[in-house]
Design an enzyme around this catalytic site. Structure first.
Site, short mmCIF file in Angstrom:
data_model
loop_
_atom_site.label_atom_id
_atom_site.label_comp_id
_atom_site.label_asym_id
_atom_site.label_seq_id
_atom_site.Cartn_x
_atom_site.Cartn_y
_atom_site.Cartn_z
N HIS A 1 8.35 0.10 -1.13
CA HIS A 1 7.60 -0.95 -1.83
C HIS A 1 6.91 -0.41 -3.08
CE1 HIS A 1 4.89 -4.71 -1.07
NE2 HIS A 1 4.85 -4.38 -2.36
N HIS B 1 6.19 -1.46 -7.39
CA HIS B 1 6.32 -2.43 -8.48
C HIS B 1 6.56 -1.66 -9.77
CE1 HIS B 1 5.04 -5.85 -6.00
NE2 HIS B 1 4.24 -4.97 -5.40
N LEU B 2 7.72 -1.87 -10.37
CA LEU B 2 8.06 -1.13 -11.59
C LEU B 2 7.86 -1.96 -12.86
CD1 LEU B 2 11.19 0.92 -10.40
CD2 LEU B 2 8.76 1.48 -10.27
N ASP C 1 7.72 -10.74 -2.46
CA ASP C 1 6.43 -10.04 -2.40
C ASP C 1 5.51 -10.37 -3.57
OD1 ASP C 1 4.65 -7.91 -1.24
OD2 ASP C 1 4.88 -7.21 -3.30
N HIS D 1 2.89 -4.08 4.01
CA HIS D 1 1.46 -3.81 3.82
C HIS D 1 0.54 -4.49 4.85
CE1 HIS D 1 1.46 -7.53 1.48
NE2 HIS D 1 1.92 -6.99 0.38
N ASN E 1 -4.35 -6.60 -2.81
CA ASN E 1 -3.93 -7.63 -1.87
C ASN E 1 -2.80 -7.12 -0.99
OD1 ASN E 1 -3.62 -10.08 -0.60
ND2 ASN E 1 -2.32 -10.93 -2.19
N ASP F 1 3.10 0.29 -2.07
CA ASP F 1 2.71 -0.92 -2.82
C ASP F 1 2.15 -0.52 -4.18
OD1 ASP F 1 2.33 -3.51 -3.58
OD2 ASP F 1 0.76 -3.97 -2.12
N HIS G 1 -1.18 -1.79 -13.31
CA HIS G 1 -1.54 -2.90 -14.20
C HIS G 1 -2.10 -2.33 -15.50
CE1 HIS G 1 -0.98 -6.25 -11.49
NE2 HIS G 1 -1.65 -5.62 -10.54
O1 DOR Z 1 -2.21 -5.81 -4.73
C1 DOR Z 1 -1.09 -6.27 -4.87
N1 DOR Z 1 -0.42 -6.15 -6.03
N2 DOR Z 1 -0.52 -6.92 -3.85
C2 DOR Z 1 0.64 -7.59 -3.99
O2 DOR Z 1 1.10 -8.17 -3.04
C3 DOR Z 1 1.32 -7.65 -5.30
C4 DOR Z 1 0.96 -6.50 -6.14
C5 DOR Z 1 1.33 -6.68 -7.58
O3 DOR Z 1 2.47 -7.07 -7.87
O4 DOR Z 1 0.50 -6.40 -8.45
#
Ligand code: DOR
Length: 402
Positions: free
Chosen positions: A16, A18-19, A108, A188, A251, A278, A282
């Protein structure tokens, strides 16, 4: 000669991550994420499809895989959406997406709210032998919550997400898995109740697996109020940070100490199959704002290992269990062989300080900045052969040192 201060391990597999490419390249790209992964010891990572556009077509899967191959770094596997555009209205073309190379399906960032649609996704998964990864959250119950609902949220005056918002979703998902069959993976998990529900479902024979993040294993909701003590540390001995730091907003939210202990118990007894980061980088414009406005997510690929080694040092699980949850556990969930060419040398006692400049990821959003951690990956060998379903092995072709 083997150095007694090092441990050899297969390469880690992250179910898991996020790219952010396409759509949010200011936060991460496939190339920076894949390099950050290697920094954390992850030689294989699964890219979540909540990009813009979402990865919901064979062309987008193919594009992701070809960009990842060109980027170098960790091997990137593609997770495609369950529903078109992640809108939760109709199923994506799961068969075509699998043919294009998707290893699993997930919306997700959000659950598939419509239970009938989710049932259908699981039925497809059963007939096609595919994996469905669900983000369990009752959106009506979590509503506008920004942290765990409990004594700390009440003190801080922040709207909370109750544990029940996750647990009712887990219960629904398990009921649907019982009905439809199919391979359900719950990602998660963060509460004691969720772990217990999965424990019972496994005992009943439901084909379910689950993962937990390093931050939910190490931090509690008191971090939102400024504590920086890991769950196994004495909070009086660790200097605090200011409250309301949005780097703690994630989250599912950071939960209570009792939840953290239950997650470790679930890891130790095999209820929890894998540790998955996860990794949610950002850009600062989405994080350096008021707590309730900030995006959810912690940048986690490069700090995963030291966080979980802390729990090992505290005696909450063995090193073997933790390394298994980073390697054989996720491989089993994906139904793949461990790539035999992927090897790591881990230095469990090496101390290093987390800094924005030191992180390879573009995502500097972690409450660990400035913190000295113990444990790092020193050498990474990564095989470059294609990932195969069970039965095949891979050969090492590249060595990356740090
Ligand atoms: O904290 C999170 N960030 N939980 C998620 O389910 C998505 C993720 C995101 O894509 O930033």
């Amino acid at each position: 000669m083997t150095d007694p201060a090092t441990v050899n391990s297969p390469g880690f597999i992250d179910l898991h991550a996020h790219l952010r490419e396409p759509g949010f390249e200011e936060a991460e790209t496939i190339a920076t994420g894949a390099r950050a992964a290697i920094g954390g010891g992850f030689t294989t990572i699964c890219a979540m499809p909540n990009t813009e556009p979402a990865i919901d077509s064979p062309g987008l899967v193919a594009e992701l895989l070809s960009r990842a191959a060109a980027a170098g770094g960790a091997r990137v596997l593609a997770i495609a959406t369950i529903t078109r555009g992640r809108r939760g209205k109709e199923l994506a073309d799961l068969v075509e997406l699998a043919a294009a190379g998707a290893v699993a399906f997930s919306d997700d960032g959000a659950p598939v709210e419509d239970p009938r649609l989710f049932r259908h996704a699981l039925e497809y998964a059963r007939t096609l032998g595919l994996l469905v990864i669900e983000h369990p959250q009752d959106l009506a119950l979590s509503a506008k919550g920004v942290m765990h609902e409990g004594a700390v949220s009440a003190r801080l005056g922040l709207p909370g997400m109750p544990a029940a918002a996750e647990e009712t979703a887990v219960a629904r998902d398990l009921a649907l898995a019982r009905l439809a069959g199919g391979r359900l993976h719950l990602t998660h998990l963060s509460t004691a109740g969720s772990v217990e529900l999965v424990r019972r479902a496994k005992a009943e024979g439901i084909a379910v697996s689950c993962d937990v993040t390093p931050h939910h294993l190490a931090m509690t909701d008191t971090w939102v109020a400024g504590s920086r003590a890991f769950a196994w540390e004495d909070p009086h001995k660790i200097p605090s940070a200011p409250p309301y730091e949005s780097s703690t907003k994630v989250n599912p939210p950071l939960r209570t100490l009792a939840d953290v202990r239950a997650l470790w118990e679930g890891l130790a007894d095999g209820t929890i199959d894998a540790i998955a980061t996860d990794h949610a980088p950002h850009a600062s414009v989405r994080k350096d704002v008021e707590y309730d406005q900030a995006a959810f997510g912690i940048s986690g690929l490069e700090t995963a290992l030291p966080l979980v080694l802390g729990g090992v040092r505290a005696g909450w699980a063995s090193l073997e269990v933790v390394l298994g949850a980073l390697t054989t556990g996720p491989a089993r969930v994906l139904g793949i062989e461990l790539p035999s060419g992927d090897r790591l040398v881990v230095e469990p006692d090496h101390e290093w300080t987390v800094t924005a400049e030191g992180l390879i990821s573009k995502g500097k959003n972690t409450p660990l900045l400035g913190r000295t951690l113990q444990g790092r990956v020193r050498d990474v060998a990564i095989g470059r052969a294609r990932m195969e379903k069970k039965g095949a092995g891979l050969g090492a072709e590249a060595i990356a040192g740090r």
